[in-house]
Design a protein around this motif. Structure first.
Motif, short mmCIF file in Angstrom:
data_model
loop_
_atom_site.label_atom_id
_atom_site.label_comp_id
_atom_site.label_asym_id
_atom_site.label_seq_id
_atom_site.Cartn_x
_atom_site.Cartn_y
_atom_site.Cartn_z
N PHE A 1 -7.35 -2.05 14.81
CA PHE A 1 -7.40 -1.44 13.49
C PHE A 1 -8.74 -1.80 12.84
O PHE A 1 -9.15 -2.96 12.85
CB PHE A 1 -6.25 -1.89 12.59
CG PHE A 1 -6.27 -1.17 11.27
CD1 PHE A 1 -5.97 0.18 11.22
CD2 PHE A 1 -6.62 -1.82 10.10
CE1 PHE A 1 -6.02 0.88 10.01
CE2 PHE A 1 -6.67 -1.13 8.89
CZ PHE A 1 -6.36 0.22 8.85
N TYR B 1 0.84 -3.02 8.91
CA TYR B 1 0.57 -4.30 9.57
C TYR B 1 0.60 -5.40 8.52
O TYR B 1 -0.08 -5.30 7.49
CB TYR B 1 -0.79 -4.23 10.26
CG TYR B 1 -1.17 -5.44 11.09
CD1 TYR B 1 -0.53 -5.72 12.30
CD2 TYR B 1 -2.20 -6.28 10.67
CE1 TYR B 1 -0.89 -6.81 13.07
CE2 TYR B 1 -2.57 -7.38 11.44
CZ TYR B 1 -1.91 -7.63 12.64
OH TYR B 1 -2.28 -8.71 13.41
N SER C 1 -10.90 3.74 6.94
CA SER C 1 -10.24 2.83 7.87
C SER C 1 -9.46 3.65 8.89
O SER C 1 -9.06 4.78 8.62
CB SER C 1 -9.28 1.92 7.12
OG SER C 1 -9.98 1.14 6.17
N HIS D 1 -3.91 -1.37 0.86
CA HIS D 1 -3.41 -2.74 0.94
C HIS D 1 -2.35 -3.05 -0.11
O HIS D 1 -2.39 -2.55 -1.24
CB HIS D 1 -4.54 -3.75 0.71
CG HIS D 1 -5.61 -3.72 1.74
ND1 HIS D 1 -5.38 -4.04 3.06
CD2 HIS D 1 -6.92 -3.42 1.65
CE1 HIS D 1 -6.51 -3.93 3.72
NE2 HIS D 1 -7.46 -3.56 2.91
N THR E 1 -1.25 -3.83 5.37
CA THR E 1 -2.23 -2.75 5.44
C THR E 1 -1.59 -1.53 6.12
O THR E 1 -0.95 -1.67 7.16
CB THR E 1 -3.45 -3.19 6.29
OG1 THR E 1 -3.96 -4.42 5.76
CG2 THR E 1 -4.54 -2.14 6.26
N VAL E 2 -1.78 -0.36 5.53
CA VAL E 2 -1.33 0.88 6.18
C VAL E 2 -2.28 1.14 7.35
O VAL E 2 -3.48 1.33 7.14
CB VAL E 2 -1.37 2.09 5.21
CG1 VAL E 2 -0.95 3.36 5.93
CG2 VAL E 2 -0.50 1.83 3.99
N VAL E 3 -1.77 1.10 8.60
CA VAL E 3 -2.67 1.30 9.74
C VAL E 3 -2.53 2.67 10.38
O VAL E 3 -3.45 3.13 11.06
CB VAL E 3 -2.48 0.20 10.83
CG1 VAL E 3 -2.89 -1.16 10.29
CG2 VAL E 3 -1.07 0.15 11.36
N GLU E 4 -1.38 3.34 10.19
CA GLU E 4 -1.26 4.71 10.69
C GLU E 4 -0.34 5.50 9.78
O GLU E 4 0.60 4.94 9.19
CB GLU E 4 -0.71 4.74 12.12
CG GLU E 4 -1.79 4.58 13.19
CD GLU E 4 -1.23 4.69 14.60
OE1 GLU E 4 -1.05 5.84 15.06
OE2 GLU E 4 -0.96 3.65 15.21
N ILE F 1 -1.24 -10.18 3.63
CA ILE F 1 -1.84 -8.88 3.34
C ILE F 1 -1.12 -7.84 4.19
O ILE F 1 -0.99 -8.01 5.41
CB ILE F 1 -3.34 -8.87 3.67
CG1 ILE F 1 -4.07 -9.89 2.79
CG2 ILE F 1 -3.93 -7.48 3.47
CD1 ILE F 1 -5.56 -10.00 3.10
N MET G 1 4.34 -5.64 12.74
CA MET G 1 4.05 -4.22 12.58
C MET G 1 5.34 -3.55 12.12
O MET G 1 6.35 -3.61 12.80
CB MET G 1 3.61 -3.62 13.93
CG MET G 1 3.08 -2.22 13.80
SD MET G 1 1.53 -2.11 12.88
CE MET G 1 0.36 -2.53 14.17
N GLU H 1 0.11 -9.51 7.78
CA GLU H 1 -0.46 -10.73 8.35
C GLU H 1 -0.62 -11.78 7.26
O GLU H 1 -0.88 -11.45 6.10
CB GLU H 1 -1.82 -10.43 8.98
CG GLU H 1 -2.77 -9.79 7.99
CD GLU H 1 -4.08 -9.32 8.58
OE1 GLU H 1 -4.61 -10.00 9.46
OE2 GLU H 1 -4.58 -8.28 8.11
N VAL I 1 -4.49 5.56 5.13
CA VAL I 1 -4.75 4.45 6.06
C VAL I 1 -5.77 3.52 5.41
O VAL I 1 -6.76 3.97 4.85
CB VAL I 1 -5.29 5.01 7.40
CG1 VAL I 1 -5.84 3.88 8.27
CG2 VAL I 1 -4.18 5.75 8.14
N GLY I 2 -5.51 2.21 5.50
CA GLY I 2 -6.43 1.23 4.92
C GLY I 2 -5.95 0.71 3.57
O GLY I 2 -6.52 -0.25 3.05
#
Lengths: 107, 233
Positions: B67, A102, B56, A41, A26-29, A24, A78, A104, A38-39
């Protein structure tokens, strides 16, 4: 088919359940005019199939490659993309924004 | 991400419960926090803030970098009236990712044939809505023009915390509606939550165009400002 956020994480679960390797992303910033919030997927399987998005299609190709490495070695990653990259025309954001993603593996 | 956490997140979303997945970005360690467990979590304040905004976010806390994957229930659209506008509304709502339910006791209107891809409940609103469970992630729209059908629905929507309430009808029709709701005991503040005449003023003419103006107004309520119920809390 239009992929909603619901479909994306549901698909990750279904793929994993069927025995595939799954990661997965994910846009974290985000900074500046990032294409996806952000968030957001992107889910990827071990054969490079993917659903969802982390940008407007600008960097997905690279994320998919990195995700397959993460599926192979199990280490989260990252990733950072922006126009400042040397390879901006290939794996950067043409809109001028910058994003951190991110990645994972699903274990 | 642990597979059991992914499964739990998907189950929470299907059950229309809010939750937050916390990821320690240094170690990759994760935990899933449900709305009920929020207060006991070390990151309670940040979790609560992000859950309220439905967003998020990356946060820092005590030198750690986390996060927060925030999962609010998908927005839902409950429509009273299986009318022509509702057919267009159901299609457009699907495109923007709403779960739509149509309620109309008139069995000639409430048919699967007229709404092949949408859940239709052929019952009176006061019977159907308690089971559907209106909540703060629900947009409510009354479209029948018939007070016998629209009003019981509006009573329930005003008593719930729907983030959007809209009712079809001219200014005159709405003025009479306001009188009936006031007579039924609803306060002026409560009644003022109803968007009427319904929809953004884009000069909509056809049922499809009216549906666009309604969806536009619903998205404005959802995205442009905090959910009304949360502002009041």
């Amino acid at each position: 088919m239009l992929a909603t956020e619901e479909d994306i994480l549901g698909q990750a679960e279904a793929w994993k359940k069927s025995g595939r390797g799954v990661a997965i992303a994910t846009v974290v910033e985000t900074w500046g005019s990032a294409p996806r919030p952000v968030g957001s997927h992107l889910v990827i399987d071990d054969e490079g199939r993917f659903l969802g998005s982390v940008s407007g299609g600008c960097v997905e190709g690279d994320v998919v490659t990195q995700a397959q490495d993460a599926i192979a070695d199990g280490k989260p990653r990252m990733l950072e993309y922006g126009v400042a990259d040397e390879t901006a025309w290939r794996v950067g954001l043409s809109c001028g924004g910058r994003i951190k993603v991110y990645v994972e593996r699903v274990d | 991400m642990r597979f059991d956490l992914l499964r739990a997140m998907n189950a929470e979303r299907r059950a229309r419960r809010a939750c937050v997945l916390v990821t320690d970005l240094a170690t990759g360690a994760q935990r899933l926090v449900g709305a009920d467990d929020l207060a006991a979590d070390p990151l309670a304040e940040a979790l609560d803030r992000q859950l309220r905004m439905g967003k998020s976010a990356s946060i820092e806390h005590d030198g750690g970098h986390y996060f927060l994957t925030v999962q609010a229930p998908p927005a839902r659209l409950v429509v009273i009236g299986a009318v022509h506008v509702s057919q267009a509304l159901a299609d457009i709502a699907r495109m923007v990712d709403f779960d739509t339910i149509i309620v109309d006791p008139r069995t000639a209107f409430a048919t699967d044939e007229r709404f092949p891809r949408t859940r239709v409940v052929a019952e009176w609103p006061d019977e159907a809505l308690p089971a559907i469970g209106l909540d703060r992630y629900t947009a409510f729209v009354a479209l029948t023009h018939d007070p016998k059908i629209d009003d019981p629905g509006l009573h329930q929507a005003l008593s719930a915390q729907c983030f959007y309430i809209g009712a079809l009808g001219s200014k005159k029709t709405h003025a009479r509606r306001v009188e009936r709701l006031a007579a039924a005991g609803f306060s002026q503040d409560a009644i003022a939550r109803i968007h009427a005449p319904i929809g953004l003023d884009i000069g909509a003419v056809t049922p499809q165009e009216i549906a666009v103006s309604i969806i536009g107004e619903i998205l404005l309520s959802l995205r442009k400002k905090p959910l009304r119920a949360e502002k009041a809390a």
